[in-house]
Design an enzyme around this catalytic site. Sequence first.
Site, PDB file in Angstrom:
ATOM      1  N   HIS A  24       9.108   1.530  18.328  1.00 39.73           N
ATOM      2  CA  HIS A  24       7.641   1.878  17.421  1.00 39.73           C
ATOM      3  C   HIS A  24       7.232   3.289  17.232  1.00 39.73           C
ATOM      4  O   HIS A  24       6.978   3.727  18.232  1.00 39.73           O
ATOM      5  CB  HIS A  24       6.524   0.843  18.643  1.00 39.73           C
ATOM      6  CG  HIS A  24       4.973   1.131  17.070  1.00 39.73           C
ATOM      7  ND1 HIS A  24       4.242  -0.201  17.944  1.00 39.73           N
ATOM      8  CD2 HIS A  24       4.939   1.894  16.061  1.00 39.73           C
ATOM      9  CE1 HIS A  24       3.248   0.698  16.226  1.00 39.73           C
ATOM     10  NE2 HIS A  24       3.478   1.267  15.764  1.00 39.73           N
ATOM     11  N   GLY A  77       0.614  -1.441   0.104  1.00 39.58           N
ATOM     12  CA  GLY A  77      -0.194   0.363   0.111  1.00 39.58           C
ATOM     13  C   GLY A  77       1.001   1.227  -0.182  1.00 39.58           C
ATOM     14  O   GLY A  77       1.802   1.097  -1.047  1.00 39.58           O
ATOM     15  N   ILE A  91       2.479   3.093   2.804  1.00 38.30           N
ATOM     16  CA  ILE A  91       3.759   1.887   3.501  1.00 38.30           C
ATOM     17  C   ILE A  91       4.636   1.744   2.333  1.00 38.30           C
ATOM     18  O   ILE A  91       5.927   2.115   2.219  1.00 38.30           O
ATOM     19  CB  ILE A  91       3.823   1.814   4.502  1.00 38.30           C
ATOM     20  CG1 ILE A  91       3.067   3.646   5.375  1.00 38.30           C
ATOM     21  CG2 ILE A  91       5.347   2.053   5.228  1.00 38.30           C
ATOM     22  CD1 ILE A  91       2.386   2.791   6.874  1.00 38.30           C
ATOM     23  N   GLY A 101       7.633   4.561  13.728  1.00 40.44           N
ATOM     24  CA  GLY A 101       7.600   4.804  12.551  1.00 40.44           C
ATOM     25  C   GLY A 101       6.788   6.090  12.610  1.00 40.44           C
ATOM     26  O   GLY A 101       7.172   6.946  11.327  1.00 40.44           O
ATOM     27  N   ARG A 152       2.316  -4.686  12.414  1.00 41.71           N
ATOM     28  CA  ARG A 152       1.895  -4.819  13.625  1.00 41.71           C
ATOM     29  C   ARG A 152       2.901  -5.966  13.938  1.00 41.71           C
ATOM     30  O   ARG A 152       3.067  -7.144  13.450  1.00 41.71           O
ATOM     31  CB  ARG A 152       0.167  -5.399  13.361  1.00 41.71           C
ATOM     32  CG  ARG A 152      -0.556  -4.325  13.640  1.00 41.71           C
ATOM     33  CD  ARG A 152      -0.603  -3.046  14.829  1.00 41.71           C
ATOM     34  NE  ARG A 152      -1.410  -2.364  14.896  1.00 41.71           N
ATOM     35  CZ  ARG A 152      -1.089  -0.429  14.976  1.00 41.71           C
ATOM     36  NH1 ARG A 152       0.036  -0.450  13.916  1.00 41.71           N
ATOM     37  NH2 ARG A 152      -2.185  -0.056  14.884  1.00 41.71           N
ATOM     38  N   GLU A 169       4.339  -6.159  22.787  1.00 42.27           N
ATOM     39  CA  GLU A 169       4.338  -4.721  23.262  1.00 42.27           C
ATOM     40  C   GLU A 169       3.848  -4.069  24.432  1.00 42.27           C
ATOM     41  O   GLU A 169       3.052  -4.119  24.638  1.00 42.27           O
ATOM     42  CB  GLU A 169       4.083  -4.172  21.983  1.00 42.27           C
ATOM     43  CG  GLU A 169       5.350  -2.936  21.211  1.00 42.27           C
ATOM     44  CD  GLU A 169       3.968  -2.704  19.963  1.00 42.27           C
ATOM     45  OE1 GLU A 169       3.949  -1.037  20.099  1.00 42.27           O
ATOM     46  OE2 GLU A 169       4.466  -3.182  18.869  1.00 42.27           O
ATOM     47  N   ARG A 196      -4.247  -8.403  -1.429  1.00 38.53           N
ATOM     48  CA  ARG A 196      -4.433  -9.184  -1.253  1.00 38.53           C
ATOM     49  C   ARG A 196      -5.630  -8.641  -3.020  1.00 38.53           C
ATOM     50  O   ARG A 196      -5.777  -9.180  -3.500  1.00 38.53           O
ATOM     51  CB  ARG A 196      -5.674  -8.722  -0.676  1.00 38.53           C
ATOM     52  CG  ARG A 196      -5.935  -9.490   0.660  1.00 38.53           C
ATOM     53  CD  ARG A 196      -6.941  -8.238   1.582  1.00 38.53           C
ATOM     54  NE  ARG A 196      -6.786  -7.728   2.073  1.00 38.53           N
ATOM     55  CZ  ARG A 196      -7.422  -6.384   3.023  1.00 38.53           C
ATOM     56  NH1 ARG A 196      -8.646  -7.054   3.519  1.00 38.53           N
ATOM     57  NH2 ARG A 196      -7.111  -4.474   2.925  1.00 38.53           N
TER      58      ARG A 196
END
Length: 325
Positions: A285, A154, A156, A287, A237, A266, A177
């Site tokens: 985390h 997608g 990112i 990002g 994730r 996490e 998908r």
Amino acid sequence: MKVFVNRRIPEAGINMLKEAGLEVFIPEHDNLSHEEWLIYCQNHDAVLSIGGEFKYDKDFFTQCPNIKTIALYSVGFDHVDIDEANRRNIPIGNTPDVLSKATSDIAFLLMQSVARRASYNFQKVKDGNWGDFDPLHALGQELYGKTLGILGLGRIGFEMAKKSQKAFDMNIIYHNRNQNEEAEKELNATYVSFEELIAQSDVLSVHANFTPEQKELFNSSVFVKMKDNAIFINTARGGFQNEKDLYEALVSKQIWGAGLDVTNPEPMSKESPLLELSNVCVLPHIGSATIEARTGMARMAAENIIAFSKGEKLPYCANPEVYTG
């Protein structure tokens, strides 16, 4: 309309809410208990939600009947029961696009850090263990001309692929998908099956939206099918990986290295054996942790709540079907 913001965010978003005439409440401390969080939610009309520690499930919606909309300070919404929100006609906002470049930067950083064992070598310097020159010690690998596999091409993933191709002339393969025609045209990316993705990737970078069906998708049965020089990167994730299996795959040399910005669980325990490996780099985390991205997220979350207060559709809606159901 009364808006509960469960943690402080850049002032730009808070100022937008106040200037729109909304009543904004932010608790004095960030580490709310579940009970405190629930009470605050019960006394407000909307939540601007930061972090994923609290679940917006059926039980939440039952206990907080006054909540009319939730604006997430994130792209991901796996901690929200979207079906239940739809049944209750509650639109859920998120913050797509604005953090695509920042998050892809972290994936790109992790890929290079693992390939050259950067965090391991930085720790050697900090420990005063620079040592004599050893031509064979802790060698890295080069990325030029290698194959980057993207799970979830997608926004990112596209940015990650573009950086990798321009910097290292990497070949791009992906599994989605649906096929991404833009990526195929602009990056000459090739759509492959999941089995082909794990078998052909020199670097496999995860950027897909997480669903319960994908829990610990990357486990021993997958790692054993990957290349022995493969680097596993995850900035999506932590639930995508089984970390015990990842550790075993690394120490048994089934794969070459791993870079994680998200962990399972996490936060990661400081006792995790993954942290002892020279071919692993773990970040907490981060990002979206740039001034530009976090401010943009604050603005988008505020825009969602302001639009709702005016009786308009959320401009960044995670469940647009709520308006057509």
